[in-house]
Design an enzyme around this catalytic site. Structure first.
Site, PDB file in Angstrom:
ATOM      1  CB  SER A 157      -0.927  -0.062   1.228  1.00 35.84           C
ATOM      2  OG  SER A 157      -1.957   0.871   1.137  1.00 35.84           O
ATOM      3  NE  ARG A 227      -8.571   1.346  11.504  1.00 32.30           N
ATOM      4  CZ  ARG A 227      -7.440   0.889  11.006  1.00 32.30           C
ATOM      5  NH1 ARG A 227      -6.819   1.548  10.048  1.00 32.30           N
ATOM      6  NH2 ARG A 227      -6.914  -0.223  11.446  1.00 32.30           N
ATOM      7  CG  ASP A 324      -6.223  -3.980  -3.367  1.00 29.58           C
ATOM      8  OD1 ASP A 324      -7.057  -3.097  -3.098  1.00 29.58           O
ATOM      9  OD2 ASP A 324      -5.004  -3.851  -3.149  1.00 29.58           O
ATOM     10  CG  HIS A 357      -5.626  -2.365   0.215  1.00 28.89           C
ATOM     11  ND1 HIS A 357      -4.719  -2.329  -0.822  1.00 28.89           N
ATOM     12  CD2 HIS A 357      -5.115  -1.549   1.178  1.00 28.89           C
ATOM     13  CE1 HIS A 357      -3.722  -1.514  -0.501  1.00 28.89           C
ATOM     14  NE2 HIS A 357      -3.941  -1.041   0.707  1.00 28.89           N
ATOM     15  CG  ASP A 358      -7.217  -5.397   5.439  1.00 28.32           C
ATOM     16  OD1 ASP A 358      -6.491  -4.383   5.315  1.00 28.32           O
ATOM     17  OD2 ASP A 358      -8.064  -5.516   6.333  1.00 28.32           O
TER      18      ASP A 358
END
Lengths: 384, 384
Positions: A157, A227, A324, A357-358
């Site tokens: 990232s 968040r 992602d 994405h994680d």
């Protein structure tokens, strides 16, 4: 901390820090009189200092990338999946270094640090820093550690963007660039999500124009919203669906017809938001999103990424994950294509993974395998 | 209003309204003593009242679906692309009706209306309504207008969900169900976005637990954030990229290193957010998102959508758009498959369009063409 540490973990770790008193001129034009970087290291630096890997963290990360930093730590560092004995960044072979970025809130100089000019926390007066600024501070850390050249600079990232910038800015000091789940620049949609997050924080009445430290308040609500929103973009729709679906707290009951938590995904997001505000600073969050927005190495070469990469000498390992949607495979393709167009060496892996994405943080077997195979070659190259 | 109205517009329109004094028992268990529905109509109801189309609006829509509702209106109604002479919902043939949903904020009874029990605005005391509740209020409107059976009930997004619910709840009163850019239920990701929007509104200090009307405040910031976030999900990444890319307000200058507007996409989002709060009520926004979250007709049949659709008699027209990631084609596929599995008639169109979810509001030629062809058959069927 687990009673018995996993054999493939670096185990108990302690942060270190170093103070640089030489002034640092930032891209924004402002100068920091000095700064501290907090960092951790794993493994042993070899005699020639050829086996060092710099790991760069993403938006909400810090220097605690692997192992357990306290007796009662329930979770290891953020890249435990990839750092440790026998893992891709094999600490039996490599000396791995990860620092908290300048502007961070976990030990490096940032908005929560004392501004020597006023004796109070910098707060909103802390300058906006860029990916390029981070590279220069990390280079000073390398000097401090006696590392002339990193065997590799690696990150996912925003961390991958730092690896890319390293390859461009200091080609003589980086052996390989490991760019995972990253992008050569943010898309309009990425910037849009960042802007909503920033507005949420900045419009929180407890933000006080970023000078909340003076008031005892903190913009908890705004940071929580930021968040929560971030978390949606870190997961794929499929992963969220699999993890939560439409499960409700009270499966048997009818709908509550209220605004409390009903769906499990609501509970998850609120929990993620609430626990984040206890460990993160809003001004740091803001400046990290700006560093992301500004990152665009091809801007200096009229949008031509190949031209921007012309000075690089490090071979690249680029990886992306199929699900992602924050930094989708297409963004990695662009980096790969730009490198191939100018006959630079690049290995590319597109990993099937549902986590969104994680995924770059997770122990996805195929990911660990290809990343490990690449790093194995790097290790052989540097005699590690 | 344009000096000369387009020939394919219904032109100048005026809202009407009707008061229902018979109490309405809602799904939540609460009863409204009575309520008003605001609505507009376009075209002429034929003698047999067989040519009426009910159009249902989405989250932030209202009864103003076509034409120009004031002398100085700069924009026509929200479905101008599909309602008007010669358009899919051809007002030369059909009598088109669109009402503001119960709970709305544009003339129908909702949180901003006076609660007869207190003499003050309902605010947060307005009950949460469901898609099923809307169907029943719309049926009363049909009674009022002398329409026993709609030739079709049509809508996009949340509007399409109402058309689906109509086909299930009142099969004898709906000729065709037109379900566009909709889904049989929200995904966890959809609910997650709604939850962030709700938290943004409800945590705004000016929200006052939903009783802001008593204070003179309005949760402008929270509603603005909700709308900004919504807009990101209405557009595709590609559409946003094409429309804004990384364009900046000051293209020539360096970055500003501040938190003001720099990128065009930031400017667009802020504008969208700010203009929305002037025309929309936060409590209405909240209850609309809850109606979306709760919608799940298959829940009553153990998750079996075919079973839920077993009672339907209306043929379906289902359409989706390739770049819609809010309610993607896969969600429409599920509806189509559930209908086919029980030998129900359904026509399905998957339209190539870059606009994302918003495509259902746009004059996409292929969309207008297939939708128009279907409605042409409906018109012939009812002798319109």
């Amino acid at each position: 901390m687990a009673a018995t540490l996993p054999a493939d973990s670096v185990g108990r770790v302690s942060p270190q820090s170093v103070r640089f008193d030489e002034p640092l001129l930032l891209e924004c034009g402002r100068e920091l009189p000095g700064y501290t970087l907090a960092y951790e290291t794993y493994g042993v630096l070899n005699a020639d200092a050829t086996n060092a890997i710099l790991v760069c963290h993403a938006l909400s990360g810090n220097h605690h990338a692997a192992g357990y930093d306290s007796e009662d730590a329930r979770k290891p560092g953020w890249w435990e999946a990839c750092i440790g004995p026998g893992k891709p960044l094999d600490t039996n072979r490599f000396f791995v270094v990860c620092s908290n970025n300048l502007g961070g809130c976990h030990g490096s100089t940032g908005p929560t640090s004392e501004d020597p000019a006023t004796g109070q926390a910098y707060g909103a007066d802390f300058p906006l820093v860029t990916v390029g600024d981070w590279v220069r501070t990390q280079a000073r850390l390398a000097d401090h550690l006696g590392i002339e050249r990193w065997a590799a600079v690696a990150g996912g990232s925003l961390g991958g963007m730092q690896a890319l910038q390293w390859a461009i800015d200091l080609p003589e000091r980086i052996g390989h660039a490991i760019v995972i789940a990253a992008a050569p620049r943010l898309s309009a949609q990425n910037i849009a999500f960042n802007e909503v997050a920033r507005q949420a924080i900045r419009s929180d009445p407890d933000f006080h124009e970023g000078r909340y430290a003076l008031t005892g308040d903190r913009p908890r609500t705004g940071l929580m919203l930021a968040r929560m929103l971030g978390h949606i973009t870190y997961l794929s729709e499929a992963a969220m669906g699999e993890k939560f679906g439409r499960e409700r707290r009270d499966e048997r009951g009818a709908f509550g017809f209220h605004y409390g938590v009903e769906f499990e995904v609501e509970s998850y997001l609120r929990h993620q938001g609430e626990s984040f505000v206890d460990r993160f600073d809003a001004n740091t969050y803001l400046l990290m999103t700006k560093a992301l927005d500004y990152f665009d190495p091809a801007a200096a070469t009229g949008g031509d990424l190949s031209k921007a990469l012309a000075r690089t000498t490090a071979p690249f390992f680029v990886a992306s994950f199929t699900s992602d949607w924050r930094f989708p495979p297409a963004a990695s393709h662009e980096i790969v294509r730009a490198l191939l167009d100018i006959n630079k060496r690049v290995s590319y892996a597109e990993i099937e993974a549902d986590h969104g994405h994680d995924a770059f943080l997770m122990p996805v077997p195929r990911y660990q395998e290809v990343f490990g195979a690449y790093m194995n070659r790097v290790a052989e190259e540097v005699g590690a």
